[in-house]
Write a protein that holds these residues in place. Structure first.
Motif, PDB file in Angstrom:
ATOM      1  N   VAL A 142      -4.337  -0.601  -5.358  1.00  0.00           N
ATOM      2  CA  VAL A 142      -3.787   0.110  -4.184  1.00  0.00           C
ATOM      3  C   VAL A 142      -4.355   1.285  -4.288  1.00  0.00           C
ATOM      4  N   GLU A 143      -4.847   1.671  -3.129  1.00  0.00           N
ATOM      5  CA  GLU A 143      -5.191   2.973  -2.530  1.00  0.00           C
ATOM      6  C   GLU A 143      -4.085   3.695  -2.177  1.00  0.00           C
ATOM      7  N   VAL A 144      -3.800   5.068  -2.885  1.00  0.00           N
ATOM      8  CA  VAL A 144      -2.901   5.927  -2.553  1.00  0.00           C
ATOM      9  C   VAL A 144      -3.342   7.129  -1.541  1.00  0.00           C
ATOM     10  N   VAL A 145      -2.797   7.288  -0.556  1.00  0.00           N
ATOM     11  CA  VAL A 145      -3.209   8.701   0.225  1.00  0.00           C
ATOM     12  C   VAL A 145      -2.288   9.534   0.319  1.00  0.00           C
ATOM     13  N   ASN A 146      -1.857  10.626  -0.178  1.00  0.00           N
ATOM     14  CA  ASN A 146      -1.066  11.654   0.002  1.00  0.00           C
ATOM     15  C   ASN A 146      -1.345  12.594   0.459  1.00  0.00           C
ATOM     16  N   ARG A 147      -0.795  13.218   1.369  1.00  0.00           N
ATOM     17  CA  ARG A 147      -1.289  14.111   2.925  1.00  0.00           C
ATOM     18  C   ARG A 147       0.075  14.865   3.074  1.00  0.00           C
ATOM     19  N   GLY A 148      -0.211  16.389   3.206  1.00  0.00           N
ATOM     20  CA  GLY A 148       0.967  17.209   3.538  1.00  0.00           C
ATOM     21  C   GLY A 148       0.396  18.641   3.965  1.00  0.00           C
ATOM     22  N   PHE A 149       1.246  19.322   4.712  1.00  0.00           N
ATOM     23  CA  PHE A 149       0.870  20.739   5.288  1.00  0.00           C
ATOM     24  C   PHE A 149       1.034  21.773   4.500  1.00  0.00           C
ATOM     25  N   ASP A 150       0.077  22.611   4.008  1.00  0.00           N
ATOM     26  CA  ASP A 150       0.041  23.813   3.367  1.00  0.00           C
ATOM     27  C   ASP A 150       0.300  24.858   4.340  1.00  0.00           C
ATOM     28  N   ALA A 151       1.436  25.403   4.583  1.00  0.00           N
ATOM     29  CA  ALA A 151       1.654  26.532   5.633  1.00  0.00           C
ATOM     30  C   ALA A 151       0.967  27.717   5.266  1.00  0.00           C
ATOM     31  N   GLN A 152       0.918  27.900   3.880  1.00  0.00           N
ATOM     32  CA  GLN A 152       0.261  29.170   3.483  1.00  0.00           C
ATOM     33  C   GLN A 152      -1.272  29.043   3.890  1.00  0.00           C
ATOM     34  N   ARG A 153      -1.965  27.990   3.854  1.00  0.00           N
ATOM     35  CA  ARG A 153      -3.371  28.098   4.243  1.00  0.00           C
ATOM     36  C   ARG A 153      -3.470  27.711   5.645  1.00  0.00           C
ATOM     37  N   GLY A 154      -2.166  27.068   6.135  1.00  0.00           N
ATOM     38  CA  GLY A 154      -2.382  26.776   7.677  1.00  0.00           C
ATOM     39  C   GLY A 154      -3.165  25.420   7.575  1.00  0.00           C
ATOM     40  N   ALA A 155      -3.265  24.565   6.678  1.00  0.00           N
ATOM     41  CA  ALA A 155      -4.106  23.470   6.571  1.00  0.00           C
ATOM     42  C   ALA A 155      -3.393  22.241   5.937  1.00  0.00           C
ATOM     43  N   TRP A 156      -4.062  21.132   6.303  1.00  0.00           N
ATOM     44  CA  TRP A 156      -3.480  19.925   5.758  1.00  0.00           C
ATOM     45  C   TRP A 156      -4.414  19.627   4.288  1.00  0.00           C
ATOM     46  N   ARG A 157      -3.596  19.200   3.456  1.00  0.00           N
ATOM     47  CA  ARG A 157      -4.050  18.773   2.149  1.00  0.00           C
ATOM     48  C   ARG A 157      -3.861  17.535   1.973  1.00  0.00           C
ATOM     49  N   GLN A 158      -4.830  16.889   1.227  1.00  0.00           N
ATOM     50  CA  GLN A 158      -4.957  15.294   0.854  1.00  0.00           C
ATOM     51  C   GLN A 158      -5.442  15.007  -0.592  1.00  0.00           C
ATOM     52  N   ALA A 159      -4.707  13.923  -0.894  1.00  0.00           N
ATOM     53  CA  ALA A 159      -5.284  13.422  -2.366  1.00  0.00           C
ATOM     54  C   ALA A 159      -5.213  12.000  -2.331  1.00  0.00           C
ATOM     55  N   VAL A 160      -6.519  11.622  -2.622  1.00  0.00           N
ATOM     56  CA  VAL A 160      -6.693   9.997  -2.753  1.00  0.00           C
ATOM     57  C   VAL A 160      -6.530   9.675  -4.135  1.00  0.00           C
ATOM     58  N   GLY A 161      -5.877   8.503  -4.195  1.00  0.00           N
ATOM     59  CA  GLY A 161      -5.798   7.968  -5.827  1.00  0.00           C
ATOM     60  C   GLY A 161      -5.794   6.591  -5.817  1.00  0.00           C
ATOM     61  N   LYS A 162      -5.646   5.976  -7.066  1.00  0.00           N
ATOM     62  CA  LYS A 162      -5.619   4.436  -7.117  1.00  0.00           C
ATOM     63  C   LYS A 162      -4.354   4.067  -8.173  1.00  0.00           C
ATOM     64  N   ALA A 163      -3.783   2.977  -7.664  1.00  0.00           N
ATOM     65  CA  ALA A 163      -2.756   2.492  -8.647  1.00  0.00           C
ATOM     66  C   ALA A 163      -2.956   1.203  -8.810  1.00  0.00           C
ATOM     67  N   ARG A 164      -2.206   0.854  -9.975  1.00  0.00           N
ATOM     68  CA  ARG A 164      -2.351  -0.444 -10.664  1.00  0.00           C
ATOM     69  C   ARG A 164      -0.977  -0.815 -11.193  1.00  0.00           C
ATOM     70  N   PHE A 165      -0.784  -2.194 -11.070  1.00  0.00           N
ATOM     71  CA  PHE A 165       0.700  -2.718 -11.419  1.00  0.00           C
ATOM     72  C   PHE A 165       0.869  -2.783 -12.970  1.00  0.00           C
ATOM     73  N   ASN A 166       2.045  -2.354 -13.361  1.00  0.00           N
ATOM     74  CA  ASN A 166       2.193  -2.445 -14.996  1.00  0.00           C
ATOM     75  C   ASN A 166       2.391  -3.746 -15.167  1.00  0.00           C
ATOM     76  N   ARG A 167       3.213  -4.624 -14.745  1.00  0.00           N
ATOM     77  CA  ARG A 167       4.033  -5.695 -15.170  1.00  0.00           C
ATOM     78  C   ARG A 167       3.542  -6.883 -14.076  1.00  0.00           C
ATOM     79  N   GLY A 168       2.662  -6.804 -13.497  1.00  0.00           N
ATOM     80  CA  GLY A 168       2.489  -7.924 -12.444  1.00  0.00           C
ATOM     81  C   GLY A 168       3.120  -7.415 -10.981  1.00  0.00           C
ATOM     82  N   GLU A 169       2.380  -8.172 -10.028  1.00  0.00           N
ATOM     83  CA  GLU A 169       2.880  -7.554  -8.553  1.00  0.00           C
ATOM     84  C   GLU A 169       4.144  -7.894  -7.996  1.00  0.00           C
TER      85      GLU A 169
END
Length: 187
Positions: free
Chosen positions: A79-106
């Protein structure tokens, strides 16, 4: 001299082994003891955008507002995971892209998620609107990680109260939750 070199090498190997053991232990992918995860989980219904309503503070989201996460199933069971949030101190959006796998089946809401190469952390769905998939509560590998998510930027009061009570019963410090604002467009 040859004996000393072997001894130094052996010491370094043991130290490296201890360090690796500690790092891997810190990256637990199991749910906290005594906290059951959701069963009859359906990743197809969970896919899409979720707004972060509340979270316990941690360094990788510190200072962010307007946080959301998008989940997208990929071929091969990840599963692709895209986390996104606004960093007010920088005045910009930050994003992190990751991947997930099931531990014990879907069919169980317990996954391991990685944003940094081979290092995985736990992502465990412990409460879910299984009728409509409109809200969920997620915990990490211990009681320092808790997120309340919703498909909408606001959560109905009765749902919020029920999730807080459940989180308290699991031993989470709900008085330390950060209630996330959603005042910006998703950028």
């Amino acid at each position: 001299m040859a004996f000393r070199e072997r001894t130094d090498s052996s010491v370094w190997q043991r130290l490296a082994g201890c360090f690796l053991t500690l790092v891997l232990a810190a990256c637990s992918t199991l749910p906290p003891e005594g906290i059951p995860v959701v069963t009859s989980f359906d990743i197809a219904r969970y896919e899409g955008k979720w707004y972060e309503i509340a979270r316990l503070d941690h360094s990788f989201e510190r200072g962010l507002t307007d946080v959301n996460a998008t989940y997208h199933r990929l071929p091969g069971g990840t599963v692709e995971v895209v986390n996104r949030g606004f960093d007010a101190q920088r005045g910009a959006w930050r994003q992190a892209v990751g991947k997930a796998r099931f531990n014990r089946g879907e069919s169980e809401g317990t996954l391991k998620v990685s944003f940094f190469g081979p290092f995985y952390g736990g992502y465990h769905i412990v409460a879910l609107d299984q009728a409509h998939y409109r809200w969920s509560m997620v915990v990490g590998p211990d009681r320092d990680y808790l997120w309340i998510l919703s498909r909408d930027k606001k959560l109905p009061t009765e749902v919020r109260s029920r999730l807080l009570e459940q989180a308290r019963s699991f031993g989470f410090a709900t008085d330390r939750l950060i209630w996330v604002t959603h005042d910006r467009e998703d950028g």
